[in-house]
Design an enzyme around this catalytic site. Sequence first.
Site, PDB file in Angstrom:
ATOM      1  N   ASP A 268      -7.553 -15.051   3.808  1.00  0.00           N
ATOM      2  CA  ASP A 268      -8.984 -15.361   4.148  1.00  0.00           C
ATOM      3  C   ASP A 268      -9.655 -15.237   2.778  1.00  0.00           C
ATOM      4  O   ASP A 268     -10.456 -15.891   2.668  1.00  0.00           O
ATOM      5  CB  ASP A 268      -9.347 -14.368   5.335  1.00  0.00           C
ATOM      6  CG  ASP A 268      -9.359 -15.294   6.776  1.00  0.00           C
ATOM      7  OD1 ASP A 268      -8.127 -15.828   6.865  1.00  0.00           O
ATOM      8  OD2 ASP A 268     -10.183 -14.858   7.296  1.00  0.00           O
TER       9      ASP A 268
ATOM     10  N   LYS B 253       0.766  -1.077  -0.169  1.00  0.00           N
ATOM     11  CA  LYS B 253       0.178  -0.091  -0.001  1.00  0.00           C
ATOM     12  C   LYS B 253       0.910   1.155  -0.075  1.00  0.00           C
ATOM     13  O   LYS B 253       0.698   2.283   0.912  1.00  0.00           O
ATOM     14  CB  LYS B 253      -0.828  -0.163   1.292  1.00  0.00           C
ATOM     15  CG  LYS B 253      -1.974   0.847   1.234  1.00  0.00           C
ATOM     16  CD  LYS B 253      -3.063   0.798   0.313  1.00  0.00           C
ATOM     17  CE  LYS B 253      -3.876   2.034   0.225  1.00  0.00           C
ATOM     18  NZ  LYS B 253      -4.779   2.263  -1.004  1.00  0.00           N
TER      19      LYS B 253
ATOM     20  N   ASP C  72      -2.324 -11.804   5.984  1.00  0.00           N
ATOM     21  CA  ASP C  72      -3.469 -12.349   6.877  1.00  0.00           C
ATOM     22  C   ASP C  72      -4.819 -12.049   6.163  1.00  0.00           C
ATOM     23  O   ASP C  72      -5.330 -13.166   5.861  1.00  0.00           O
ATOM     24  CB  ASP C  72      -3.484 -11.769   7.991  1.00  0.00           C
ATOM     25  CG  ASP C  72      -4.559 -12.343   8.968  1.00  0.00           C
ATOM     26  OD1 ASP C  72      -4.704 -13.425   8.805  1.00  0.00           O
ATOM     27  OD2 ASP C  72      -5.240 -11.253   9.748  1.00  0.00           O
TER      28      ASP C  72
ATOM     29  N   ASP D  58      -5.575  -3.130  -1.998  1.00  0.00           N
ATOM     30  CA  ASP D  58      -7.147  -2.789  -2.410  1.00  0.00           C
ATOM     31  C   ASP D  58      -7.261  -3.240  -3.578  1.00  0.00           C
ATOM     32  O   ASP D  58      -8.312  -4.069  -3.976  1.00  0.00           O
ATOM     33  CB  ASP D  58      -7.327  -1.375  -2.169  1.00  0.00           C
ATOM     34  CG  ASP D  58      -6.440  -0.583  -2.576  1.00  0.00           C
ATOM     35  OD1 ASP D  58      -5.514  -0.725  -3.254  1.00  0.00           O
ATOM     36  OD2 ASP D  58      -6.940   0.777  -2.953  1.00  0.00           O
TER      37      ASP D  58
HETATM   38  C1  IPM Z   1      -3.877 -16.374  10.914  1.00  0.00           C
HETATM   39  C2  IPM Z   1      -4.603 -15.713  12.326  1.00  0.00           C
HETATM   40  C3  IPM Z   1      -3.710 -14.882  13.162  1.00  0.00           C
HETATM   41  C4  IPM Z   1      -2.959 -13.963  12.150  1.00  0.00           C
HETATM   42  C5  IPM Z   1      -4.363 -14.513  14.427  1.00  0.00           C
HETATM   43  C6  IPM Z   1      -5.054 -15.617  15.104  1.00  0.00           C
HETATM   44  C7  IPM Z   1      -3.446 -13.662  15.143  1.00  0.00           C
HETATM   45  O1  IPM Z   1      -5.640 -15.002  11.668  1.00  0.00           O
HETATM   46  O2  IPM Z   1      -3.094 -17.154  11.135  1.00  0.00           O
HETATM   47  O3  IPM Z   1      -4.075 -16.137   9.810  1.00  0.00           O
HETATM   48  O4  IPM Z   1      -3.512 -13.051  12.238  1.00  0.00           O
HETATM   49  O5  IPM Z   1      -1.704 -14.084  11.805  1.00  0.00           O
HETATM   50 MN    MN Z   2      -6.128 -14.875   9.699  1.00  0.00          MN
END
Ligand code: IPM
Ligand code: MN
Length: 360
Positions: A257, A196, A253, A229
């Site tokens: 997801d 970013k 992180d 983004d």
């Molecule tokens: C991950 C989790 C962790 C992170 C948390 C639990 C601190 O979200 O392993 O992706 O943010 O790294």
């Molecule tokens: Mn995570």
Amino acid sequence: MDSQKTSSRRIAVIPGDGIGKEVIPQALKVIRASGANVEISEFDWGADRYLRDGTTVPPDGFATLARDFDAILAGAFGDPRVSTNIHAKEILLGMRFKMDLYANVRPVRLLDAALCPLKGIEPKDVDFVVIRENTEGVYTDAGGVFKHGTPDEIAIQEDINTRKGVERIIRYAFEYCAHHTKLDGSPRRRLLMCDKSNAMTHAGGLWQRVFKEVGAEFPQIEKQHMYVDALCLQMVRDPRPFDVVVTNNMFGDIITDLAAGLQGGLGMAASGNIHPGKASMFEPVHGSAPPIAGKNIANPFGAILTSAMMLAHLGLAKEAEKIEAAVLEAVRQKKTTQDIGGTFGTQEAGEWIANFAGRL
Ligand code: IPM
Ligand code: MN
Ligand code: NAD
């Protein structure tokens, strides 16, 4: 070489909290069924132990892991009874930071078109890897709160980016790109750096310069850049161009997801926390999922694929391949948990994979 191949690998297992305690036993069952020569030692670190005797990590904990084990398999950490999340911070982030596991490698693979929420996207279209910096960024806890609870309160969370830290993760990502192939056997060709740097100019500037400098050593690899983004948009609009992505701790992180969503959800995503040459730690990307914990509905495939990743890292390629093949077959035959369309419970899904892998 031969003695290395026949000697057993010592694995420390830390199931942790919530669904970690359900998915890890399935992963262990599958590891055993694969015929991998491993010696398992289980650790009870997690919320229950913390609530019982106040221990998060015993005094010699990380030294023991680093000295006595070849790898660590962890579940997840986080429990509503521990509102500070102190145990998760000390155990999970403790392993990453204190054991200096600087490369968080998170493969993103679609096993079946039915699992992807995007229209017209097939398994061959989603096969990329996110390499997340794992020891600095906003995760170091540098900063503080001043004038706590007053109208003048100031909360500072520093974003730490060291030359050494940025350089080693970018170099790791280039090396990874140079030495790994895609699932179809074709070489990886592109490394995309995600930052970013338009807003976070100090840290972004360092990442940009280092990417360019280290990149000069890898003329065969195509270099790309995206702001985080824009990358999020691209990932849901068309994930096909992604190959290897390198980014900082927090962006890594978040985007993993999102990337898990492309694979069928968090229950499908695997990861490794790696420092070449040191005992590395492997864990599914998902958390402890308190609302579904204890119900035998959590998807164990992320943990099972994580165990395959760990075995491959330990040189047990044949066993890792068996496990991956078994998961692929389970997905094809819908021998899965509900989150990805099946009717099996956590244990039944694990059992099916173990039986299948055991016959390969
Ligand atoms: C991950 C989790 C962790 C992170 C948390 C639990 C601190 O979200 O392993 O992706 O943010 O790294
Ligand atoms: Mn995570
Ligand atoms: P989460 O990953 O636990 O859950 C997010 C969503 O995904 C929930 O809807 C959950 O039901 C679903 N989900 C996750 N794993 C699944 C699986 N295997 N099968 C089916 N569905 C699954 O994230 P969260 O809810 O943000 O966090 C819960 C706790 O876990 C928090 O304490 C958080 O800090 C912790 N956490 C730990 C880790 C880790 O230890 N590596 C990672 C992420 C979150």
